[in-house]
Scaffold this active site. Structure first.
Site, PDB file in Angstrom:
ATOM      1  N   PHE A 107     -26.262 -35.049  40.658  1.00 11.85           N
ATOM      2  CA  PHE A 107     -25.997 -35.714  39.382  1.00 11.85           C
ATOM      3  C   PHE A 107     -27.190 -35.539  38.459  1.00 11.85           C
ATOM      4  CE2 PHE A 107     -28.069 -38.762  42.125  1.00 11.85           C
ATOM      5  CZ  PHE A 107     -28.968 -39.423  41.290  1.00 11.85           C
ATOM      6  N   CYS A 108     -26.949 -35.779  37.160  1.00 13.99           N
ATOM      7  CA  CYS A 108     -27.995 -35.708  36.139  1.00 13.99           C
ATOM      8  C   CYS A 108     -27.559 -36.589  34.971  1.00 13.99           C
ATOM      9  CB  CYS A 108     -28.235 -34.264  35.706  1.00 13.99           C
ATOM     10  SG  CYS A 108     -26.755 -33.440  35.079  1.00 13.99           S
ATOM     11  N   THR A 109     -28.266 -36.542  33.875  1.00 15.05           N
ATOM     12  CA  THR A 109     -28.008 -37.467  32.771  1.00 15.05           C
ATOM     13  C   THR A 109     -26.627 -37.292  32.156  1.00 15.05           C
ATOM     14  OG1 THR A 109     -30.367 -37.384  32.240  1.00 15.05           O
ATOM     15  CG2 THR A 109     -28.912 -38.383  30.597  1.00 15.05           C
ATOM     16  N   ILE A 116     -24.518 -39.235  34.536  1.00 16.41           N
ATOM     17  CA  ILE A 116     -24.783 -40.672  34.645  1.00 16.41           C
ATOM     18  C   ILE A 116     -24.197 -41.425  33.460  1.00 16.41           C
ATOM     19  CG2 ILE A 116     -26.605 -42.429  34.746  1.00 16.41           C
ATOM     20  CD1 ILE A 116     -28.416 -40.065  35.863  1.00 16.41           C
TER      21      ILE A 116
END
Length: 313
Positions: free
Chosen positions: A177-179, A206
């Site tokens: 996952f990432c922003t 996210i």
């Protein structure tokens, strides 16, 4: 009552062979709609975070979607009271998010997208290796329960971290996952190219998870770092309590700002004893410029060594 500023994080991996020719009309569309922020375009796609009025953001998105390649462009929205960007830019790049590995192309090979409402079930599986693909200073203020922190300072370090720590023969299921979704999407393409079989990534990142998953069901802990003047957002996507040290880019909490080592725009408890003298002098000069601009009620880019970095979203 003043309408809130709409902040839109958007990206799409799509082959844009004419990306150089797209720069000027895209920039004009941003200007025409009163949009601030930076968009990156490359042959592999488009990426960036922009802000403006409700009508302005809708106008820009409508313009983008007149191109058949952009009809399903992904974007997430949040809101703030003050303009988080000062400038309007379109930059030409080799990559819209820089991994630095030749041949990695999410347009050709990509992992399995996981919707926010299905994410909790996936990461609750004990056989799933959960990796946060963001930088160390982002992870420090918030991440998912049980996530591994690679402790990287840039996305370029991610491939070496994977090679040094994980084996496709042993680690069968990987979730990342990432922003906003772009780094983990590109990371999934890289992982598949390295022989990992089951590779998953959080669709929309996210920010989309925080938007769609109720707080009482969340597996997210802390705030989420964002690449604009808000610095962080809470689970409800409201602006967090963090500032950012303009010298070292580290998010600084309320407690950090109470430290004797915190000097606004110049140093913080994380860097006060590590800054080279040249960096410190530049930070002091930049802070003076910022304060002068504020006194004159003029906009000024945020402090020394800070860059609006949509490529890290």
């Amino acid at each position: 009552m003043t309408q809130p500023i709409v902040v839109a994080a958007l990206y799409k991996f799509v082959t844009l062979e004419d990306y150089v020719a797209l720069r000027e009309p895209l920039l004009q569309a941003m200007v025409d709609n009163g949009i601030k922020g930076t968009l990156l375009i490359a042959e592999e796609g488009i990426n960036g975070t922009v802000s403006g009025s409700r009508e302005g953001i809708d106008g820009l998105m409508a313009w983008l979607k007149t191109d058949p390649r952009m009809v399903d462009i992904d974007h997430k929205e949040s809101y703030c009271d003050d303009q988080p960007f000062y400038r309007t830019k379109v930059k030409l790049k080799k990559e819209i998010v820089t991994l630095g590995v030749e041949g990695v192309d999410p347009n050709k090979k990509v992992g399995t997208y996981v919707e926010p409402q299905d994410w909790n079930a996936l990461i609750s599986d004990p056989e799933v290796l959960l990796i946060d693909t963001r930088n160390d200073y982002e992870v420090s203020i918030g991440t998912f329960e049980g996530a591994i922190d690679p402790k990287t300072t840039s996305f370029r370090e991610f491939p070496d971290y994977i090679k040094a720590n994980f084996d496709p023969a042993k680690h069968k299921k990987v979730a990342m996952f990432c922003t906003g979704g772009i780094r983990c999407e590109k990371a999934s393409s890289y992982m598949l190219s390295e022989g990992f079989d089951e590779v998953y990534h959080l669709k929309g990142g996210i920010l989309k998870y925080l938007e769609e998953v109720p707080q009482e069901e969340t597996k997210w802990q802390g705030d989420c770092f964002v690449f604009d003047n808000r610095v962080t957002v809470r689970h409800d996507l409201s602006e967090g309590d963090y500032d950012q040290c303009h010298a070292c880019r580290t998010p600084v909490s309320v407690e950090d700002r109470a430290s004797e080592h915190y000097v606004a725009g110049i140093s913080c408890p994380h860097c006060w004893d590590k800054l080279p003298e040249k960096t410190r002098r530049s930070a002091i000069d930049r802070q003076k410029q910022i304060e002068l601009a504020k006194a004159r009620n003029m906009p000024h880019p945020i402090g020394f060594n800070y860059k609006q970095t949509p490529s890290e979203a």
